[in-house]
Design an enzyme around this catalytic site. Structure first.
Site, PDB file in Angstrom:
ATOM      1  N   LYS A 153       0.900  -1.159   0.000  1.00 53.64           N
ATOM      2  CA  LYS A 153       0.000   0.000   0.000  1.00 53.64           C
ATOM      3  C   LYS A 153       0.941   1.212   0.000  1.00 53.64           C
ATOM      4  O   LYS A 153       1.582   1.537   0.998  1.00 53.64           O
ATOM      5  CB  LYS A 153      -0.883  -0.002   1.247  1.00 53.64           C
ATOM      6  CG  LYS A 153      -1.875   1.163   1.286  1.00 53.64           C
ATOM      7  CD  LYS A 153      -1.282   2.342   2.047  1.00 53.64           C
ATOM      8  CE  LYS A 153      -2.150   3.559   2.060  1.00 53.64           C
ATOM      9  NZ  LYS A 153      -2.030   4.390   0.863  1.00 53.64           N
ATOM     10  N   HIS A 154       1.038   1.830  -1.160  1.00 50.89           N
ATOM     11  CA  HIS A 154       1.964   2.966  -1.268  1.00 50.89           C
ATOM     12  C   HIS A 154       1.240   4.261  -0.895  1.00 50.89           C
ATOM     13  O   HIS A 154       0.019   4.290  -0.775  1.00 50.89           O
ATOM     14  CB  HIS A 154       2.521   3.033  -2.695  1.00 50.89           C
ATOM     15  CG  HIS A 154       3.971   3.433  -2.736  1.00 50.89           C
ATOM     16  ND1 HIS A 154       4.524   4.312  -1.819  1.00 50.89           N
ATOM     17  CD2 HIS A 154       4.985   3.101  -3.573  1.00 50.89           C
ATOM     18  CE1 HIS A 154       5.813   4.475  -2.101  1.00 50.89           C
ATOM     19  NE2 HIS A 154       6.127   3.746  -3.153  1.00 50.89           N
ATOM     20  N   ALA A 155       2.033   5.321  -0.687  1.00 49.17           N
ATOM     21  CA  ALA A 155       1.441   6.625  -0.363  1.00 49.17           C
ATOM     22  C   ALA A 155       0.559   7.075  -1.530  1.00 49.17           C
ATOM     23  O   ALA A 155       0.866   6.812  -2.703  1.00 49.17           O
ATOM     24  CB  ALA A 155       2.544   7.643  -0.101  1.00 49.17           C
ATOM     25  N   GLY A 205       7.030   5.714   7.742  1.00 52.20           N
ATOM     26  CA  GLY A 205       6.226   6.935   7.670  1.00 52.20           C
ATOM     27  C   GLY A 205       6.185   7.648   8.999  1.00 52.20           C
ATOM     28  O   GLY A 205       7.147   7.590   9.775  1.00 52.20           O
ATOM     29  N   SER A 206       5.054   8.287   9.270  1.00 49.24           N
ATOM     30  CA  SER A 206       4.937   9.119  10.476  1.00 49.24           C
ATOM     31  C   SER A 206       4.561   8.278  11.701  1.00 49.24           C
ATOM     32  O   SER A 206       4.100   7.144  11.564  1.00 49.24           O
ATOM     33  CB  SER A 206       3.872  10.185  10.250  1.00 49.24           C
ATOM     34  OG  SER A 206       2.621   9.549  10.068  1.00 49.24           O
ATOM     35  N   GLU A 227       9.541   2.050  10.761  1.00 48.96           N
ATOM     36  CA  GLU A 227      10.634   2.985  10.495  1.00 48.96           C
ATOM     37  C   GLU A 227       9.977   4.356  10.394  1.00 48.96           C
ATOM     38  O   GLU A 227       9.335   4.660   9.402  1.00 48.96           O
ATOM     39  CB  GLU A 227      11.332   2.555   9.189  1.00 48.96           C
ATOM     40  CG  GLU A 227      12.746   3.039   9.104  1.00 48.96           C
ATOM     41  CD  GLU A 227      12.797   4.458   8.631  1.00 48.96           C
ATOM     42  OE1 GLU A 227      12.740   5.370   9.499  1.00 48.96           O
ATOM     43  OE2 GLU A 227      12.903   4.658   7.420  1.00 48.96           O
ATOM     44  N   LEU A 228      10.113   5.151  11.473  1.00 49.55           N
ATOM     45  CA  LEU A 228       9.236   6.317  11.613  1.00 49.55           C
ATOM     46  C   LEU A 228       9.943   7.669  11.589  1.00 49.55           C
ATOM     47  O   LEU A 228       9.453   8.640  12.137  1.00 49.55           O
ATOM     48  CB  LEU A 228       8.436   6.192  12.912  1.00 49.55           C
ATOM     49  CG  LEU A 228       7.623   4.914  13.052  1.00 49.55           C
ATOM     50  CD1 LEU A 228       6.873   4.920  14.367  1.00 49.55           C
ATOM     51  CD2 LEU A 228       6.675   4.720  11.899  1.00 49.55           C
ATOM     52  N   CYS A 261      14.159  10.565   6.236  1.00 51.17           N
ATOM     53  CA  CYS A 261      14.133  10.257   7.672  1.00 51.17           C
ATOM     54  C   CYS A 261      15.529  10.393   8.270  1.00 51.17           C
ATOM     55  O   CYS A 261      15.684  10.796   9.418  1.00 51.17           O
ATOM     56  CB  CYS A 261      13.582   8.865   7.904  1.00 51.17           C
ATOM     57  SG  CYS A 261      14.323   7.606   6.876  1.00 51.17           S
ATOM     58  N   GLU A 355      10.575  16.850  14.157  1.00 46.23           N
ATOM     59  CA  GLU A 355      11.190  16.422  12.898  1.00 46.23           C
ATOM     60  C   GLU A 355      10.832  17.451  11.827  1.00 46.23           C
ATOM     61  O   GLU A 355       9.661  17.749  11.608  1.00 46.23           O
ATOM     62  CB  GLU A 355      10.670  15.044  12.470  1.00 46.23           C
ATOM     63  CG  GLU A 355      11.259  14.626  11.130  1.00 46.23           C
ATOM     64  CD  GLU A 355      10.921  13.206  10.697  1.00 46.23           C
ATOM     65  OE1 GLU A 355       9.825  12.727  11.009  1.00 46.23           O
ATOM     66  OE2 GLU A 355      11.780  12.585  10.040  1.00 46.23           O
TER      67      GLU A 355
HETATM   68  P1  NDP Z   1       2.256   9.252   6.575  1.00 43.61           P
HETATM   69  O1  NDP Z   1       2.870   8.523   7.695  1.00 43.61           O
HETATM   70  O2  NDP Z   1       0.863   9.734   6.740  1.00 43.61           O
HETATM   71  O3  NDP Z   1       2.314   8.320   5.254  1.00 43.61           O
HETATM   72  C1  NDP Z   1       3.154   7.208   5.093  1.00 43.61           C
HETATM   73  C2  NDP Z   1       2.334   6.013   4.596  1.00 43.61           C
HETATM   74  O4  NDP Z   1       1.430   5.592   5.615  1.00 43.61           O
HETATM   75  C3  NDP Z   1       1.464   6.321   3.386  1.00 43.61           C
HETATM   76  O5  NDP Z   1       1.365   5.178   2.576  1.00 43.61           O
HETATM   77  C4  NDP Z   1       0.121   6.630   4.025  1.00 43.61           C
HETATM   78  O6  NDP Z   1      -0.952   6.486   3.138  1.00 43.61           O
HETATM   79  C5  NDP Z   1       0.096   5.613   5.127  1.00 43.61           C
HETATM   80  N1  NDP Z   1      -0.774   5.922   6.253  1.00 43.61           N
HETATM   81  C6  NDP Z   1      -1.038   7.133   6.800  1.00 43.61           C
HETATM   82  N2  NDP Z   1      -1.852   6.998   7.869  1.00 43.61           N
HETATM   83  C7  NDP Z   1      -2.110   5.685   8.000  1.00 43.61           C
HETATM   84  C8  NDP Z   1      -2.890   4.915   8.902  1.00 43.61           C
HETATM   85  N3  NDP Z   1      -3.554   5.476   9.898  1.00 43.61           N
HETATM   86  N4  NDP Z   1      -2.936   3.594   8.726  1.00 43.61           N
HETATM   87  C9  NDP Z   1      -2.264   3.005   7.731  1.00 43.61           C
HETATM   88  N5  NDP Z   1      -1.516   3.669   6.842  1.00 43.61           N
HETATM   89  C10 NDP Z   1      -1.415   4.995   6.974  1.00 43.61           C
HETATM   90  O7  NDP Z   1       3.206  10.440   6.197  1.00 43.61           O
HETATM   91  P2  NDP Z   1       2.887  11.849   5.469  1.00 43.61           P
HETATM   92  O8  NDP Z   1       3.024  11.655   4.021  1.00 43.61           O
HETATM   93  O9  NDP Z   1       1.615  12.479   5.905  1.00 43.61           O
HETATM   94  O10 NDP Z   1       4.081  12.727   6.036  1.00 43.61           O
HETATM   95  C11 NDP Z   1       3.943  13.302   7.340  1.00 43.61           C
HETATM   96  C12 NDP Z   1       5.246  13.247   8.103  1.00 43.61           C
HETATM   97  O11 NDP Z   1       5.633  11.883   8.301  1.00 43.61           O
HETATM   98  C13 NDP Z   1       6.445  13.873   7.402  1.00 43.61           C
HETATM   99  O12 NDP Z   1       6.466  15.239   7.543  1.00 43.61           O
HETATM  100  C14 NDP Z   1       7.579  13.168   8.109  1.00 43.61           C
HETATM  101  O13 NDP Z   1       7.802  13.784   9.339  1.00 43.61           O
HETATM  102  C15 NDP Z   1       7.033  11.763   8.339  1.00 43.61           C
HETATM  103  N6  NDP Z   1       7.498  10.848   7.266  1.00 43.61           N
HETATM  104  C16 NDP Z   1       8.555  10.050   7.521  1.00 43.61           C
HETATM  105  C17 NDP Z   1       9.060   9.240   6.525  1.00 43.61           C
HETATM  106  C18 NDP Z   1      10.231   8.358   6.760  1.00 43.61           C
HETATM  107  O14 NDP Z   1      10.988   8.089   5.828  1.00 43.61           O
HETATM  108  N7  NDP Z   1      10.376   7.819   7.950  1.00 43.61           N
HETATM  109  C19 NDP Z   1       8.519   9.243   5.167  1.00 43.61           C
HETATM  110  C20 NDP Z   1       7.359  10.095   5.021  1.00 43.61           C
HETATM  111  C21 NDP Z   1       6.894  10.862   6.045  1.00 43.61           C
HETATM  112  P3  NDP Z   1      -1.640   7.779   2.443  1.00 43.61           P
HETATM  113  O15 NDP Z   1      -0.618   8.444   1.634  1.00 43.61           O
HETATM  114  O16 NDP Z   1      -2.726   7.183   1.636  1.00 43.61           O
HETATM  115  O17 NDP Z   1      -2.141   8.627   3.580  1.00 43.61           O
END
Ligand code: NDP
Length: 450
Positions: A153-155, A205-206, A227-228, A261, A355
Site C-alpha cells: 500500500k503505497h502513499a 512513515g509518520s 521505520e518512523l 528520515c 522532525e
Molecule cells: P504518513 O505517515 O501519513 O504516510 C506514510 C504512509 O502511511 C502512506 O502510505 C500513508 O498512506 C500511510 N498511512 C497514513 N496513515 C495511515 C494509517 N492510519 N494507517 C495506515 N496507513 C497509513 O506520512 P505523510 O506523508 O503524511 O508525512 C507526514 C510526516 O511523516 C512527514 O512530515 C515526516 O515527518 C514523516 N514521514 C517520515 C518518513 C520516513 O521516511 N520515515 C517518510 C514520510 C513521512 P496515504 O498516503 O494514503 O495517507
C-alpha cells in the site's frame, strides 16, 4: 480515486481507481497462492529473477526516474541515483541471501541442533512517498529472496511509482502474485492486516501511521517493523576537517529537498569554529542549483506536497518567533521552500524539537563533548547521528554515548544494503537491510535432533 499531481507545476498526472473489497480479497488470495509455490523455489531460481529485476531497473532507469520526479518532485539526477540504488539492493540480496539464511548450527546436548529460517507468507508493506522506489525495494528484495511474497500500500501521491514497481518484477519474470500493488486508502489497512492470509506488516512513515498499524498488528498477534523518521544531529567538533564537513553536512540536510528520515536535521557546532563553519556552510548551500526538478543540474526542487511545505513553514516561523535568527532563506511559495538556515537555535524551538521534513536546518552551539552528546540525545527520535572529528580516540569514546540506531563518523547517515538500518525511541523498531533485515519476517525454527 487516487490522483498523482506534479508538485512542481500542479499538472494532474494519473488517476487510479481504488480496489473494492472483493478485488482486495482476490489479490490477497492470489498472493497467498503464489507463496505456496514460491516458498519451494531454490535460491538459485530466486536469485536469477532478482538479478533480472536489477537489470530491468538499470536498463530503464530514466523511465522510472522520470515517474518519481513527476510524482513527488525529486530532482531527476537524484531519482536516477535512487533507481540505481534499488538495482544494487536487488543484486546484493541475489548474491547474499542463500548464505545469510543457511541453517545456523548451535552446539547443545542434542546430536544436532540448529535454527532453520523459513518464510511466513504474505507480508504487507505500507510505504511513504519520499523515496518511492527505494523504500519499497529495501523491503521487497530481501523478502522475495527469503521466500515471502509482498503486497504494497503505497502513499496516495505516488501510485504510479507503485504500479511501475510491480511492472519491474513482472518484466523480470517473477510469478504473478509475488509482488502486488494495492490501490487503497489507509482506512482499508485494518482489514488487510486482519486478513488471515497476511502474516506481518512493515511501515515507513509518520508516528501516527506507525502507531495505528502496529496496534492493529498487535491485536492480531502479527509482527510489525516500523521505520518512523528521525531528527538526526550533525555534530561538528573543533578538530573536524572543516571543508569536507561543510560539504557533507550540506548534502546531509538538503539532498532529496530535505525529505528524508535520516537527513541531518540539527546542526550542533563547537563554539570555537561556529562562525567560520556557518559562513562556509551558507556559501555551500547558496551554491545549490534551485529549479525545475526535471533539469539535470537542479539540486533543490520542490517539496512533494504543499501541506508538507506549510508544516515546515510553521516550524521555521515558530522558531523565529522564539528567537532564532535567519541566516539564509526562510520563505515559501507553494511547494517551493527556500533552502533555509537558522542560527541561535535552542532546544525548545520547533526546528530543534520536532522532525523537520524539508530544506531547513538550525544551528546550535556547544562548548564541551558532554554538552554535544546531551544536545544530540535531546530528542524523542533515535535514528542516527553524524559526528565530525579527526580524533579517533575521542570518537571511539563518544560512540556508545549516543542513543541512536546508527552513528556515522565523518559521513552522513546513509542506508546501505550491507548494513542494518533502523532506529530506537519513536524512530521505530526492527531493522531493514543486511542480514538483519532479511530475517525480520521469517520463522526462526528451532530444530533439535536427539
Ligand atoms: P504518513 O505517515 O501519513 O504516510 C506514510 C504512509 O502511511 C502512506 O502510505 C500513508 O498512506 C500511510 N498511512 C497514513 N496513515 C495511515 C494509517 N492510519 N494507517 C495506515 N496507513 C497509513 O506520512 P505523510 O506523508 O503524511 O508525512 C507526514 C510526516 O511523516 C512527514 O512530515 C515526516 O515527518 C514523516 N514521514 C517520515 C518518513 C520516513 O521516511 N520515515 C517518510 C514520510 C513521512 P496515504 O498516503 O494514503 O495517507
Amino acid at each position: 480515486m487516487k490522483e498523482s499531481v506534479n508538485p512542481y507545476d500542479g499538472e494532474k498526472l494519473f488517476q487510479f481507481k481504488e480496489l473494492n473489497n472483493s478485488e482486495l480479497e482476490e489479490k490477497i488470495k492470489a498472493s497467498h497462492e503464489c507463496f505456496l509455490d514460491w516458498k519451494k523455489t531454490s535460491y538459485e531460481e530466486r536469485s536469477k529473477l532478482m538479478f533480472k529485476a536489477a537489470e530491468e531497473l538499470r536498463n530503464n532507469k530514466r523511465k522510472y526516474a522520470e515517474i518519481i520526479t513527476k510524482e513527488m518532485g525529486k530532482p531527476i539526477s537524484q531519482s536516477i541515483a535512487e533507481v540505481e540504488k534499488c538495482a544494487w539492493a536487488c543484486e546484493y540480496y541475489a548474491e547474499n541471501s542463500e548464505n545469510q539464511l543457511q541453517d545456523e548450527i548451535i552446539e547443545t546436548d542434542a546430536e544436532t541442533s540448529y535454527v532453520k529460517y523459513q518464510p511466513l507468507g504474505v507480508i504487507l508493506a505500507v510505504m511513504p512517498w519520499n523515496y518511492p522506489f527505494w523504500q519499497v525495494f529495501r523491503f521487497v528484495a530481501p523478502n522475495l529472496m527469503a521466500g515471502n511474497v509482498g503486497i504494497l500500500k503505497h502513499a496516495s501521491n505516488v501510485m504510479k511509482s507503485a504500479e511501475m514497481i510491480q511492472e519491474v518484477f513482472e518484466n523480470a519474470g517473477f510469478p504473478k502474485g509475488c509482488f502486488q500493488n494495492l490501490v487503497l486508502s489507509s482506512d482499508k489497512i485494518k482489514s488487510v492486516i486482519e486478513n488471515d492470509l497476511v502474516k506481518a506488516v512493515t511501515l515507513t512513515g509518520s508516528k501516527p501511521a506507525g502507531a495505528s498499524v502496529a496496534s492493529i498488528a498487535g491485536e492480531n498477534i502479527k509482527k510489525s517493523v516500523l521505520e518512523l523518521g528521525g531528527s538526526n544531529a550533525l555534530v561538528v567538533f573543533e578538530d573536524a576537517n572543516l571543508d569536507e564537513t561543510v560539504e557533507t553536512c550540506a548534502m546531509a540536510r538538503f539532498q532529496n529537498v530535505g525529505q528524508s528520515c535520516i537527513a541531518g536535521k540539527r546542526l550542533l557546532v563547537h563554539r570555537s569554529i561556529a562562525e567560520e563553519f556557518t559562513e562556509k556552510y551558507v556559501e555551500k548551500v547558496k551554491s545549490f542549483k534551485v529549479g525545475d526538478p526535471m533539469a539535470e543540474d537542479t539540486y533543490i526542487g520542490v517539496m512533494a506536497r504543499e501541506d508538507l511545505a506549510e508544516d515546515l513553514e510553521k516550524q521555521v516561523s515558530g522558531s523565529i518567533e522564539m528567537g532564532a535568527k535567519v541566516v539564509l532563506g526562510g520563505n515559501r511559495k507553494g511547494t517551493f521552500f527556500e533552502p533555509t538556515i537558522l542560527s541561535e537555535v535552542t532546544v525548545d524551538m520547533p526546528i530543534f524539537k520536532e522532525e523537520t521534513f524539508g530544506p531547513a536546518i538550525g544551528i546550535t552551539i556547544f562548548d564541551t563533548d558532554e554538552e554535544a552528546v546531551e544536545l544530540s540525545n535531546n530528542s524523542v527520535f533515535g535514528l542516527g547521528v553524524s559526528i565530525f572529528s579527526s580524533n579517533k580516540d575521542r570518537v571511539e569514546k563518544l560512540i556508545p554515548q549516543f542513543d541512536e540506531g546508527a552513528v556515522f563518523v565523518n559521513e552522513l547517515v546513509k542506508s546501505d544494503p550491507r548494513l542494518p538500518f533502523g532506529g530506537v525511541g519513536i524512530s521505530g523498531y526492527g531493522r531493514e537491510l543486511s542480514s538483519h533485515g532479511i530475517k525480520e519476517f521469517l520463522n526462526k525454527k528451532t530444530v533439535y535432533i536427539k
